[in-house]
Write a protein that holds these residues in place. Structure first.
Motif, PDB file in Angstrom:
ATOM      1  N   LEU A  68     -66.917   0.692  47.268  1.00 16.82           N
ATOM      2  CA  LEU A  68     -67.732   0.080  46.226  1.00 16.82           C
ATOM      3  C   LEU A  68     -66.880  -0.801  45.322  1.00 16.82           C
ATOM      4  N   PHE A  69     -65.693  -0.307  44.950  1.00 12.81           N
ATOM      5  CA  PHE A  69     -64.801  -1.090  44.093  1.00 12.81           C
ATOM      6  C   PHE A  69     -64.329  -2.336  44.821  1.00 12.81           C
ATOM      7  N   ASN A  70     -63.943  -2.178  46.097  1.00  8.49           N
ATOM      8  CA  ASN A  70     -63.475  -3.324  46.875  1.00  8.49           C
ATOM      9  C   ASN A  70     -64.571  -4.366  47.051  1.00  8.49           C
ATOM     10  N   ASP A  71     -65.796  -3.905  47.262  1.00  6.57           N
ATOM     11  CA  ASP A  71     -66.916  -4.841  47.420  1.00  6.57           C
ATOM     12  C   ASP A  71     -67.114  -5.651  46.137  1.00  6.57           C
ATOM     13  N   LEU A  72     -66.993  -4.978  44.985  1.00  9.06           N
ATOM     14  CA  LEU A  72     -67.137  -5.670  43.710  1.00  9.06           C
ATOM     15  C   LEU A  72     -65.997  -6.666  43.505  1.00  9.06           C
ATOM     16  N   ALA A  73     -64.763  -6.221  43.780  1.00  8.80           N
ATOM     17  CA  ALA A  73     -63.600  -7.096  43.615  1.00  8.80           C
ATOM     18  C   ALA A  73     -63.698  -8.302  44.550  1.00  8.80           C
ATOM     19  N   LYS A  74     -64.157  -8.072  45.767  1.00 10.69           N
ATOM     20  CA  LYS A  74     -64.311  -9.161  46.732  1.00 10.69           C
ATOM     21  C   LYS A  74     -65.379 -10.139  46.261  1.00 10.69           C
ATOM     22  N   TRP A  75     -66.481  -9.626  45.741  1.00 10.73           N
ATOM     23  CA  TRP A  75     -67.577 -10.465  45.261  1.00 10.73           C
ATOM     24  C   TRP A  75     -67.102 -11.354  44.114  1.00 10.73           C
ATOM     25  N   LEU A  76     -66.373 -10.770  43.159  1.00 13.70           N
ATOM     26  CA  LEU A  76     -65.867 -11.531  42.023  1.00 13.70           C
ATOM     27  C   LEU A  76     -64.834 -12.568  42.468  1.00 13.70           C
ATOM     28  N   THR A  77     -63.913 -12.149  43.347  1.00 13.78           N
ATOM     29  CA  THR A  77     -62.850 -13.053  43.809  1.00 13.78           C
ATOM     30  C   THR A  77     -63.436 -14.227  44.577  1.00 13.78           C
ATOM     31  N   ALA A  78     -64.445 -13.945  45.398  1.00 14.71           N
ATOM     32  CA  ALA A  78     -65.091 -15.009  46.162  1.00 14.71           C
ATOM     33  C   ALA A  78     -65.764 -16.028  45.251  1.00 14.71           C
ATOM     34  N   ARG A  79     -66.045 -15.620  44.011  1.00 16.67           N
ATOM     35  CA  ARG A  79     -66.672 -16.520  43.041  1.00 16.67           C
ATOM     36  C   ARG A  79     -65.666 -17.071  42.040  1.00 16.67           C
ATOM     37  N   GLY A  80     -64.390 -16.916  42.353  1.00 12.54           N
ATOM     38  CA  GLY A  80     -63.339 -17.537  41.554  1.00 12.54           C
ATOM     39  C   GLY A  80     -62.784 -16.696  40.435  1.00 12.54           C
ATOM     40  N   ILE A  81     -63.174 -15.423  40.359  1.00  9.83           N
ATOM     41  CA  ILE A  81     -62.678 -14.532  39.300  1.00  9.83           C
ATOM     42  C   ILE A  81     -61.642 -13.590  39.910  1.00  9.83           C
ATOM     43  N   SER A  82     -60.370 -13.859  39.641  1.00  7.22           N
ATOM     44  CA  SER A  82     -59.289 -13.049  40.200  1.00  7.22           C
ATOM     45  C   SER A  82     -59.008 -11.842  39.307  1.00  7.22           C
ATOM     46  N   LEU A  83     -58.942 -10.678  39.904  1.00  6.84           N
ATOM     47  CA  LEU A  83     -58.617  -9.450  39.178  1.00  6.84           C
ATOM     48  C   LEU A  83     -57.125  -9.152  39.359  1.00  6.84           C
ATOM     49  N   LEU A  84     -56.311  -9.601  38.413  1.00  7.48           N
ATOM     50  CA  LEU A  84     -54.865  -9.358  38.442  1.00  7.48           C
ATOM     51  C   LEU A  84     -54.225  -9.805  39.757  1.00  7.48           C
ATOM     52  N   GLY A  85     -54.625 -10.964  40.237  1.00  8.88           N
ATOM     53  CA  GLY A  85     -54.004 -11.502  41.443  1.00  8.88           C
ATOM     54  C   GLY A  85     -54.806 -11.314  42.712  1.00  8.88           C
ATOM     55  N   SER A  86     -56.020 -10.825  42.603  1.00  4.31           N
ATOM     56  CA  SER A  86     -56.811 -10.572  43.814  1.00  4.31           C
ATOM     57  C   SER A  86     -57.143 -11.874  44.545  1.00  4.31           C
ATOM     58  N   ARG A  87     -57.192 -11.770  45.869  1.00  6.07           N
ATOM     59  CA  ARG A  87     -57.592 -12.870  46.735  1.00  6.07           C
ATOM     60  C   ARG A  87     -58.452 -12.296  47.858  1.00  6.07           C
ATOM     61  N   VAL A  88     -59.293 -13.140  48.426  1.00  7.52           N
ATOM     62  CA  VAL A  88     -59.985 -12.752  49.648  1.00  7.52           C
ATOM     63  C   VAL A  88     -59.117 -13.219  50.813  1.00  7.52           C
ATOM     64  N   LEU A  89     -58.663 -12.271  51.617  1.00  8.70           N
ATOM     65  CA  LEU A  89     -57.871 -12.586  52.803  1.00  8.70           C
ATOM     66  C   LEU A  89     -58.818 -12.823  53.974  1.00  8.70           C
ATOM     67  N   ALA A  90     -58.658 -13.964  54.623  1.00 10.55           N
ATOM     68  CA  ALA A  90     -59.432 -14.277  55.827  1.00 10.55           C
ATOM     69  C   ALA A  90     -58.469 -14.374  56.994  1.00 10.55           C
ATOM     70  N   VAL A  91     -58.717 -13.592  58.032  1.00  6.79           N
ATOM     71  CA  VAL A  91     -57.834 -13.581  59.195  1.00  6.79           C
ATOM     72  C   VAL A  91     -58.673 -13.355  60.447  1.00  6.79           C
ATOM     73  N   ARG A  92     -58.246 -13.941  61.549  1.00  5.71           N
ATOM     74  CA  ARG A  92     -59.002 -13.824  62.788  1.00  5.71           C
ATOM     75  C   ARG A  92     -58.812 -12.431  63.406  1.00  5.71           C
ATOM     76  N   GLY A  93     -59.919 -11.795  63.798  1.00  5.31           N
ATOM     77  CA  GLY A  93     -59.854 -10.478  64.416  1.00  5.31           C
ATOM     78  C   GLY A  93     -59.119 -10.528  65.749  1.00  5.31           C
ATOM     79  N   ARG A  94     -58.252  -9.565  65.967  1.00  8.92           N
ATOM     80  CA  ARG A  94     -57.428  -9.570  67.184  1.00  8.92           C
ATOM     81  C   ARG A  94     -58.238  -9.274  68.438  1.00  8.92           C
ATOM     82  N   LYS A  95     -59.398  -8.639  68.305  1.00  6.48           N
ATOM     83  CA  LYS A  95     -60.236  -8.320  69.457  1.00  6.48           C
ATOM     84  C   LYS A  95     -61.468  -9.216  69.529  1.00  6.48           C
TER      85      LYS A  95
END
Length: 201
Positions: A68-95
């Motif tokens: 729940l906390f990660n979902d909130l942090a991700k939602w805020l970060t995706a909208r440009g609000i960084s929580l003490l350095g938070s970023r959304v990491l995008a990476v291609r799935g290995r499978k």
């Protein structure tokens, strides 16, 4: 894993031998082991390698409150609000080959930027290790980067710094480690905490 046993060989084996690397058993005593004895020792040592690998590949599954906390942090970060350095990491799935996203904490040490995985060898860690690259997103800004995995010996100051910044958020994932823990404790724990240096492309 490949093992080689011959009638003229004893057994020498390291529990740190990589499962991806072939090894040979070497002569350690004057009396050769017969085939059955050699096979028994081989199996015993192979089990030791598997046990060591499991300990090294530490992973703590997230709990509902953490999600729940990660979902909130991700939602805020995706909208440009960084929580003490938070970023959304995008990476291609290995499978799957599809782009996967998760929220991470980006931090700087001696002029270099890093990502650390408090819960160990998570899916994003394994994907980033396989892809070797990804993107860090904050709002509409996207920063492509190359990931360089940090050696265990170089992790202690990075783990210590991470704990100073985010122990309030992720301290429960560090198995009792604190920012002020002895150096020896950080060294011993280092294999369970993957760290990547971020190199901007």
């Amino acid at each position: 894993m490949v093992g080689v046993v011959t009638p003229t060989m004893g057994v020498a084996f390291s529990a740190h031998t990589s499962l991806a690397t072939p090894f040979t058993v070497t002569r350690t005593e004057s009396t050769a082991l017969d085939g059955e004895q050699a096979f028994t020792v081989y199996c015993s040592q192979a089990r030791a390698v598997l046990s060591n690998r499991e300990a090294t590949m530490r992973y703590l599954a997230p709990k509902r409150a953490s999600n729940l906390f990660n979902d909130l942090a991700k939602w805020l970060t995706a909208r440009g609000i960084s929580l003490l350095g938070s970023r959304v990491l995008a990476v291609r799935g290995r499978k799957s080959g599809e782009i996967r996203t998760t929220v991470v904490n980006l931090f700087t040490h001696e002029g270099e930027r890093y990502l650390l995985a408090p819960r160990g060898h998570t899916q994003w860690v394994r994907n980033l290790r396989a892809a070797g690259e990804g993107e860090l997103r904050l709002g509409r800004r996207s920063e492509p980067f190359t990931a360089v995995e940090v050696a265990d010996a170089d992790k202690p100051p990075l783990i210590r710094l991470y704990l100073r910044k985010w122990a309030w958020e992720t301290g429960a994932f560090f198995d009792g480690l604190k920012a002020g823990s002895p150096e020896a404790d950080l060294v011993a724990a280092a294999p369970g905490f993957p760290v990547f240096r971020i190199v901007t492309r």
